[in-house]
Design an enzyme around this catalytic site. Structure first.
Site, PDB file in Angstrom:
ATOM      1  N   SER A 653      17.564  30.705  -0.504  1.00 39.02           N
ATOM      2  CA  SER A 653      16.350  30.759  -1.309  1.00 39.02           C
ATOM      3  C   SER A 653      16.491  31.659  -2.534  1.00 39.02           C
ATOM      4  O   SER A 653      15.641  31.642  -3.421  1.00 39.02           O
ATOM      5  CB  SER A 653      15.169  31.246  -0.458  1.00 39.02           C
ATOM      6  OG  SER A 653      15.395  32.564  -0.001  1.00 39.02           O
ATOM      7  N   LYS A 696       6.448  35.616   0.334  1.00 40.05           N
ATOM      8  CA  LYS A 696       7.247  36.118  -0.788  1.00 40.05           C
ATOM      9  C   LYS A 696       6.366  36.473  -1.981  1.00 40.05           C
ATOM     10  O   LYS A 696       6.540  37.531  -2.616  1.00 40.05           O
ATOM     11  CB  LYS A 696       8.283  35.064  -1.182  1.00 40.05           C
ATOM     12  CG  LYS A 696       9.371  34.873  -0.144  1.00 40.05           C
ATOM     13  CD  LYS A 696      10.324  33.751  -0.520  1.00 40.05           C
ATOM     14  CE  LYS A 696      11.426  33.586   0.522  1.00 40.05           C
ATOM     15  NZ  LYS A 696      12.341  32.480   0.201  1.00 40.05           N
TER      16      LYS A 696
END
Length: 803
Positions: A653, A696
Site C-alpha cells: 500500500s 489511514k
C-alpha cells in the site's frame, strides 16, 4: 486537475426517517441468519441428504453466527424426526470381557434397568427362603446321608474282610492303615516280630491285598459317590432356584417378548442364577460346577444390572448435540476403572457414553480447531464415520500400543450427521492434506462476512438488531439507534456499500449501547448511546495509538505536516493489535545516484521487508524502465526506506508513496509535506486500491488536527477506494469547513501533480515529455546520468589503454 471529495462522499448516512418503525420491538425476529443464501442452501442440502459422507463443514471467520444458524436449521429438522433408540449394555455371560449392546425404544432402557434392579431385590429373599426351607434341608440331608451310608458301608465291608484275615482297619493321623490282631488286640511291632516267618509273610500279603482294596475305595468309589452327590445337590439347587425365580423371570420375558435380544438375555440371567445361586446369596460355593474358573466377572449385585448408555426417555425429537471439549473419550466414550484391594478393576457398568452416542440418530456439532487439537480425536471421528460403528476403546488400543486385557464392548451402529465449524484456512488445509476429509465432509457451507447495503438489507439489519436485543434481554433500539448501528456496520465492513454481519462484533456494540442507555436512563437505545459505546470501545483500546501520536508530536518520530521536501513523502500504514486498528504516518525517503538501474529496498536488504512489500519495490523499477528508459539503459541507483521503522514492513500500500519519493529525488522537485499518500501502483503507473483506508486517513488527520489544521493538509488515496470511505464525523466536518482535503487519484501522474503543484506532462509524438513538467525533469535527469555514465566509461577505457 484532480478534484477533492465532497463531504457527502466521505460517509454514507442512514436516514432514521427511512426506517418504517419507531423501535425494534415492532419488528419480527430474524430466523435463519441474514445475508447467507449460499450457506443456508448448503446447510439445508447437507441436512436433507441422507447418504454416507454428506457431513457438513461450515467455514467462515469466528463470530459470523455459524453456530446459531446451523443449530437453528438442525433443530428445525430434528423436530421432524422421531427420537432415536435407547442403547444399553448388559453382561455377556459367555464372554465376560465383551459386554453386549441392546437397542430398545426410547425410555425402555431405563425401564429394563428398574426391572432388573427389582428382580435382584426380590431374588435375595426368595432364594434365601427356598434354601432355608425344611423341604430343601431334608432333601439335602437325604443326599448327604446317602453318601455317608455308602462310605460307611464300604469301610464296614473292609473291616469285616480284614477281621476274617486277622487284621484290623484303623484310622490314624496319617490315614487308613491295616494292623494284625490276636485275641481282638492289635499287635505291637515287637509282638509282630516274634511271629513265625511264615505267619508274618502271610499277614504282609493280606495287608497288601486289602491296602489295594482300600486304595480303590478311596480313589475311585468315594470320589465317584461324591461327584454323584454333588450332581444331585446341583440338581436340587437348580430345581429349588428355578422354583424360586423362574416365575418372576418368565413374567419379565413376557413383558419384553417383542424384544428378542432382551428375552435371550433374561434366559441367560436365569441360567446364571441357577448355576450360581449360593454365590448370589453370599454363601460358600460348594455347589459350583466342577472346572468353573474363579470369578473373572462382576459379582451378582453388578452382573445383573443394566447400564443405560443412552436414555431417550422424554424426548420427542432427534437430538442436536454440541460438544465443547471434543477429546477422544468425550467423543467416542470410555471405560472407567475403580480401585479394589490396590488394583484397578472394571466391568460393563463403568462404560460411559461419548458425544457420538448421545447424538446417534441425530446431529453433532463440533469446533474443528478444538477437535484437531485433541490427540487421536480426529482419527477416532473419521474411523467412526467411515465404519458407521461406535467402538469404545482407549486411544492406546486404537493405535495398537496397548495389548492388556480390558473390556471390548460390542460396537453400536452409528447414524449421525456431523457439522464442523471452522475457518476457511483450516478447511482448505484439510482438503489438501487429508484425503479422507473430502470423502467424509462433502458439503461446504461458506459463510460470508458482509452483505450489500440497500433498503431491503437495512430493514433486515434492523430485524437482526431487534433479534439480538430480545435474545440478550436488551432494551429496544429506536430508529436513530438502529441507523447509527447500520452506519457502524458499514464501518466494520470497511465499505460504504456493505454491511458487516459479524454477529459477535455487532452484539458487543449492542450490549454496550444498552449499558450506556441504562446509565442515561433511556427506555430505548438511541444514536447517542450507540455513539457513546463506540467511542468508549475506541478509548479502551487506543493507548498505543496515543503513544505513537505523542511521539510524533514531540518530534521523536519525524513527520512533517507543512512545507516541501525533495525525495520525502508521508506514507500511511495500519497497525492492528488486539482487534483495534489505527493509522500511523511514516516518513518515506528516497536518494538517487549514478548506477545500473537498481532500486535498492533498504528494508529488504536488512530482512525487515515482507515479500509483498519487496514485490511492490521491484514494480517501481519496472515502471521507471518502461516509462523513461525503454530505449536506453536506466543509469541510476536508488535507495528507498521507511524512516524510523524498527519492525517488519509488509504490504504494497506504500508503493505509490515510494514512487512519488523516487520521482521527486530524480527530478529534484519537492513534494508537499502537508499531504500524505496511500495506494499501491502497477508497472503502468495506475494507482490501485488498498485496505484500511479509513484508519489511514484518520491517522494523518489526528496528527494534523493536534498540530493545528492549516487548510492545506489532506490525504491522497486511490480513486477505487472512494467506495470504502466511512470516516469519523470529525474528519467529515473538517472537510466541510475546508480545513482538510481528500483527493482520489487514478494514476501516479495525478498524484505527482497534487504533491508538486506542477503538471505531470504527456509524451509527444516522439515519446518525449515537456521540459517544464515533472516527467520532463525526470527524463532530463536520467539522460544526464546516462551521459555521465558513458563519459566515465570512456575515460576509464582510455586510462586502461594508456596503461
Amino acid at each position: 486537475m484532480v478534484e477533492e471529495l465532497k463531504p457527502e462522499r466521505l460517509y454514507r448516512r442512514c436516514d432514521p426517517e427511512s426506517l418504517p418503525f419507531k423501535t425494534t420491538e415492532e419488528l419480527e425476529e430474524l430466523d435463519g441468519g441474514m445475508g447467507q443464501p449460499r450457506a443456508v442452501e448448503a446447510v439445508r442440502f447437507g441436512i436433507g441428504i441422507e447418504r454416507p459422507g454428506y457431513n457438513i463443514y461450515a467455514l467462515g471467520p469466528p463470530g459470523t453466527g455459524k453456530h446459531a444458524l446451523v443449530r437453528h436449521f438442525l433443530q428445525a429438522r430434528a423436530a421432524e424426526r422421531p427420537a432415536p433408540s435407547d442403547w444399553v449394555y448388559v453382561h455377556d455371560f459367555a464372554h465376560p470381557n465383551r459386554p453386549r449392546a441392546i437397542e430398545l425404544p426410547p425410555g425402555m432402557g431405563t425401564r429394563l434397568r428398574r426391572d432388573m434392579e427389582q428382580l435382584v431385590e426380590e431374588l435375595r429373599p426368595a432364594l434365601s427362603s427356598a434354601f432355608e426351607g425344611e423341604e430343601y434341608q431334608a432333601r439335602r440331608r437325604a443326599i448327604e446321608e446317602e453318601f455317608a451310608e455308602r462310605s460307611n458301608r464300604a469301610f464296614a465291608e473292609l473291616r469285616r474282610r480284614a477281621q476274617e484275615r486277622g487284621l484290623a482297619l484303623l484310622q490314624t493321623p496319617m490315614g487308613w492303615v491295616f494292623a494284625p490282631l490276636r485275641d481282638g488286640q492289635v499287635l505291637s511291632p515287637q509282638e509282630l516280630q516274634q511271629l513265625p516267618e511264615e505267619e508274618r509273610t502271610r499277614l504282609e500279603r493280606e495287608v497288601e491285598e486289602l491296602q489295594q482294596e482300600l486304595q480303590r475305595v478311596l480313589s475311585q468309589d468315594i470320589p465317584r459317590w461324591q461327584r454323584e452327590m454333588q450332581r444331585k445337590l446341583r440338581e436340587l439347587n437348580r430345581e429349588v432356584t428355578n422354583f424360586a425365580v423362574g416365575s418372576r423371570i418368565e413374567e419379565l420375558k413376557e413383558e419384553y417378548a417383542e424384544f428378542e435380544e432382551v428375552a435371550e438375555y433374561l434366559e441367560e440371567v436365569r441360567r446364571d442364577i441357577v448355576q450360581n445361586a449360593r454365590e448370589f446369596l453370599g454363601q460358600d460355593r460348594d455347589v459350583q460346577e466342577p472346572g468353573r474358573e474363579e470369578r473373572t466377572q462382576p459379582p451378582p449385585s453388578r452382573r445383573y444390572q443394566v447400564n443405560v448408555l443412552v436414555d431417550r426417555g422424554g424426548m420427542d425429537r432427534a437430538p442436536v448435540i454440541y460438544e465443547d471439549n471434543p477429546t477422544y473419550q468425550n467423543l467416542l466414550g470410555r471405560v472407567e476403572y475403580m480401585a479394589q484391594m490396590g488394583a484397578l478393576v472394571t466391568d460393563f457398568n463403568l462404560i460411559r457414553p461419548g458425544a457420538l452416542h448421545r447424538a446417534n440418530g441425530g446431529y453433532l456439532i463440533l469446533d474443528a480447531r478444538r477437535l484437531l487439537m485433541q490427540p487421536f480425536a480426529w482419527e477416532g471421528l473419521k474411523r467412526a464415520l467411515r465404519s458407521r460403528l461406535l467402538r469404545i476403546e482407549s486411544p492406546g488400543q486404537m493405535v495398537g500400543l496397548i495389548s492388556t486385557i480390558s473390556l471390548e464392548p460390542e460396537p453400536i451402529p452409528l447414524d449421525v450427521k456431523v457439522v464442523l465449524l471452522g475457518d476457511r484456512l483450516l478447511y482448505y488445509l484439510l482438503s489438501a492434506l487429508d484425503p479422507e476429509f473430502v470423502q467424509l465432509f462433502k458439503v461446504a457451507a461458506d459463510f460470508d462476512e458482509e452483505v450489500d447495503r440497500d433498503g431491503e438489507n437495512d430493514l433486515l439489519y434492523a430485524r437482526l438488531i431487534g433479534t439480538i436485543a430480545r435474545r440478550e434481554g436488551l432494551r429496544p433500539f429506536d430508529r436513530t439507534g438502529v441507523a447509527r448501528v447500520i452506519e457502524h456496520g458499514s464501518r466494520l465492513a470497511g465499505d460504504s456499500g456493505k454491511l458487516s454481519i459479524h454477529v459477535e462484533s455487532l452484539a458487543d456494540v449492542l450490549r454496550e449501547a444498552d449499558y450506556w442507555a441504562s446509565r442515561n436512563g433511556n427506555g430505548a437505545v438511541t444514536a447517542a448511546d450507540v455513539q457513546r459505546a463506540i467511542d468508549a470501545r475506541t478509548y479502551r483500546s487506543d493507548r498505543l495509538r496515543e503513544r505513537v501520536q505523542e511521539q510524533i508530536l514531540r518530534g521523536t518520530l519525524l513527520i512533517d505536516t507543512e512545507g516541501e521536501r525533495v525525495g520525502q513523502v508521508n506514507g500511511l500504514s495500519v497497525i492492528e493489535l488486539g482487534g483495534f486498528a489505527f493509522g500511523r504516518p511514516s516518513r518515506i525517503s528516497a536518494r538517487v545516484r549514478m548506477g545500473r538501474g537498481e532500486v535498492v529496498d533498504i528494508e529488504r536488504e536488512v530482512k525487515l521487508s515482507g515479500p509483498i512489500h519487496s514485490k511492490g519495490v521491484l514494480i517501481l523499477a519496472g515502471f521507471l524502465g518502461g516509462r523513461y528508459a525503454s530505449e536506453r539503459p536506466l543509469s541510476l541507483s536508488a535507495s528507498l526506506v521507511f524512516e524510523q521503522s524498527y519492525s517488519g514492513v509488509e504490504g504494497d500500500s506504500a508503493s505509490s508513496a515510494e514512487l512519488y519519493a523516487l520521482l521527486s529525488a530524480i527530478s529534484g522537485v519537492p513534494l508537499k509535506q502537508s499531504l500524505a499518500v496511500t495506494g499501491s501502483v502497477n508497472q503502468h503507473g495506475d494507482v490501485q486500491a488498498i485496505g484500511g483506508v479509513n484508519e489511514k486517513i484518520e491517522g494523518f488527520f489526528d496528527i494534523c488536527r493536534r498540530r493545528g489544521l492549516t487548510g492545506e493538509q489532506g490525504v491522497v488515496i486511490p480513486r477505487s477506494n472512494v467506495q470504502h470511505l466511512m470516516l469519523r464525523r470529525d474528519v467529515v466536518e473538517a472537510v466541510e469547513r475546508g480545513e482538510f482535503h481528500i483527493y482520489p487519484v487514478r494514476t501516479v501522474d495525478e498524484g505527482m501533480e497534487l504533491l508538486t503543484g506542477l503538471p505531470a506532462g504527456e509524451p509527444d509524438e516522439e515519446g518525449r515529455f515537456p521540459e517544464d513538467t515533472v516527467n520532463g525533469m525526470v527524463e532530463r535527469r536520467l539522460a544526464e546520468l546516462g551521459e555521465k555514465m558513458r563519459a566515465l566509461a570512456a575515460r576509464s577505457s582510455g586510462e586502461d589503454g594508456n596503461g
